[in-house]
Motif scaffolding. Structure first.
Motif, PDB file in Angstrom:
ATOM      1  N   LEU A  49       0.855  -1.185   0.000  1.00  0.00           N
ATOM      2  CA  LEU A  49       0.000   0.000   0.000  1.00  0.00           C
ATOM      3  C   LEU A  49       0.890   1.234   0.000  1.00  0.00           C
ATOM      4  O   LEU A  49       1.997   1.222   0.536  1.00  0.00           O
ATOM      5  CB  LEU A  49      -0.915   0.006   1.225  1.00  0.00           C
ATOM      6  N   THR A  50       0.414   2.313  -0.615  1.00  0.00           N
ATOM      7  CA  THR A  50       1.215   3.530  -0.729  1.00  0.00           C
ATOM      8  C   THR A  50       0.382   4.762  -0.392  1.00  0.00           C
ATOM      9  O   THR A  50      -0.846   4.717  -0.346  1.00  0.00           O
ATOM     10  CB  THR A  50       1.796   3.696  -2.152  1.00  0.00           C
ATOM     11  N   ALA A  51       1.077   5.877  -0.206  1.00  0.00           N
ATOM     12  CA  ALA A  51       0.438   7.174  -0.005  1.00  0.00           C
ATOM     13  C   ALA A  51       1.467   8.253  -0.304  1.00  0.00           C
ATOM     14  O   ALA A  51       2.677   8.033  -0.160  1.00  0.00           O
ATOM     15  CB  ALA A  51      -0.077   7.317   1.421  1.00  0.00           C
ATOM     16  N   LEU A  52       0.993   9.417  -0.750  1.00  0.00           N
ATOM     17  CA  LEU A  52       1.877  10.546  -1.049  1.00  0.00           C
ATOM     18  C   LEU A  52       1.389  11.764  -0.284  1.00  0.00           C
ATOM     19  O   LEU A  52       0.209  12.113  -0.332  1.00  0.00           O
ATOM     20  CB  LEU A  52       1.885  10.837  -2.550  1.00  0.00           C
ATOM     21  N   GLU A  55       1.142  20.863  -4.143  1.00  0.00           N
ATOM     22  CA  GLU A  55       0.192  20.023  -4.868  1.00  0.00           C
ATOM     23  C   GLU A  55       0.839  19.345  -6.075  1.00  0.00           C
ATOM     24  O   GLU A  55       0.149  18.891  -6.988  1.00  0.00           O
ATOM     25  CB  GLU A  55      -1.006  20.877  -5.318  1.00  0.00           C
ATOM     26  N   LYS A  56       2.168  19.248  -6.094  1.00  0.00           N
ATOM     27  CA  LYS A  56       2.869  18.667  -7.237  1.00  0.00           C
ATOM     28  C   LYS A  56       2.726  17.147  -7.222  1.00  0.00           C
ATOM     29  O   LYS A  56       3.065  16.493  -6.232  1.00  0.00           O
ATOM     30  CB  LYS A  56       4.346  19.053  -7.200  1.00  0.00           C
ATOM     31  N   MET A 116       0.623   9.926  -8.704  1.00  0.00           N
ATOM     32  CA  MET A 116      -0.005  10.140  -7.400  1.00  0.00           C
ATOM     33  C   MET A 116      -0.130  11.636  -7.133  1.00  0.00           C
ATOM     34  O   MET A 116       0.791  12.408  -7.427  1.00  0.00           O
ATOM     35  CB  MET A 116       0.810   9.480  -6.288  1.00  0.00           C
ATOM     36  N   THR A 117      -1.251  12.032  -6.571  1.00  0.00           N
ATOM     37  CA  THR A 117      -1.487  13.421  -6.165  1.00  0.00           C
ATOM     38  C   THR A 117      -1.379  13.494  -4.652  1.00  0.00           C
ATOM     39  O   THR A 117      -1.994  12.680  -3.946  1.00  0.00           O
ATOM     40  CB  THR A 117      -2.877  13.891  -6.622  1.00  0.00           C
ATOM     41  N   PRO A 118      -0.608  14.440  -4.124  1.00  0.00           N
ATOM     42  CA  PRO A 118      -0.338  14.414  -2.683  1.00  0.00           C
ATOM     43  C   PRO A 118      -1.473  14.936  -1.815  1.00  0.00           C
ATOM     44  O   PRO A 118      -2.260  15.790  -2.225  1.00  0.00           O
ATOM     45  CB  PRO A 118       0.890  15.331  -2.549  1.00  0.00           C
TER      46      PRO A 118
END
Length: 199
Positions: free
Chosen positions: A60-63, A68-69, A78-80
């Protein structure tokens, strides 16, 4: 126990420099961050396409970022989310230790030994020419394998322990690949935070 340990290892390798601080956080502080990150981060599981076949990414991932880059790798964009309080605390501690500022963190949750991250380099153009990547580990110890692209005798392994910090510097992302391999052992969860700067 002190929050930070003085146990530091600096590896100067061909085309790379690695700093490893085994006990960057003491055990109780690392426990605290692991629990909060597991519960509060907006985890996702993206599809990844390899040689024309699409699979669920094996972790699983997250940014998260202070901007907003977006960040793109392996045909995933991926959008942070905005940094949480805990991520800002960890970021600030790392920045003070290595005297470098970061804009973004990519988080990985390895749920068990089947979750992995194959051979790759953090060499996306938005990271700049010689990016500094700071990798913070919480939870289950996993071996970090890295190998030189052309010098075949240059293969190494570091066990990334609970509360440890690994910093990759210099030309490493041009000349080396790294991975977190699968294992058939029964193991617990690991959360990894890789801080970087999006240009």
């Amino acid at each position: 126990m002190d929050l930070f340990s003085e146990e530091k290892t600096l590896l100067k390798l061909p085309n790379a420099e690695i700093l490893y601080i085994e006990n960057f956080y003491d055990s109780s502080t690392a426990d605290h961050y692991f629990k909060i990150l597991k519960e509060t981060i907006t985890w996702q599981q993206d599809d990844i396409t390899i040689f024309g076949k699409t699979y669920k990414q094996p972790r699983l991932t997250a940014l998260y970022a202070n901007n907003e880059k977006p960040y793109s790798y392996s045909n995933i964009t991926m959008t942070p989310h905005r940094f949480t309080t805990e991520l800002l605390e960890i970021k600030s501690n790392i920045e003070a230790e290595i005297n470098n500022q970061f804009t973004t963190v990519l988080l990985n949750l390895y749920r068990d030994g089947n979750d992995s991250n194959g051979w790759h380099a953090d060499n996306e153009k938005e990271l700049g020419e010689n990016p500094i990547i700071a990798s913070m580990s919480f939870g289950q110890t996993r071996p970090f394998h890295f190998k030189h692209r052309t010098l075949k005798e240059q293969r190494h392994k570091i066990d990334l322990n609970h509360g440890s910090l690994l910093v990759m510097r210099g030309e490493m992302q041009h000349h080396w690949l790294h991975q977190i391999a699968k294992t058939k052992k029964t193991i617990g969860e690991r959360i990894n935070l890789t801080f970087r700067t999006i240009q």
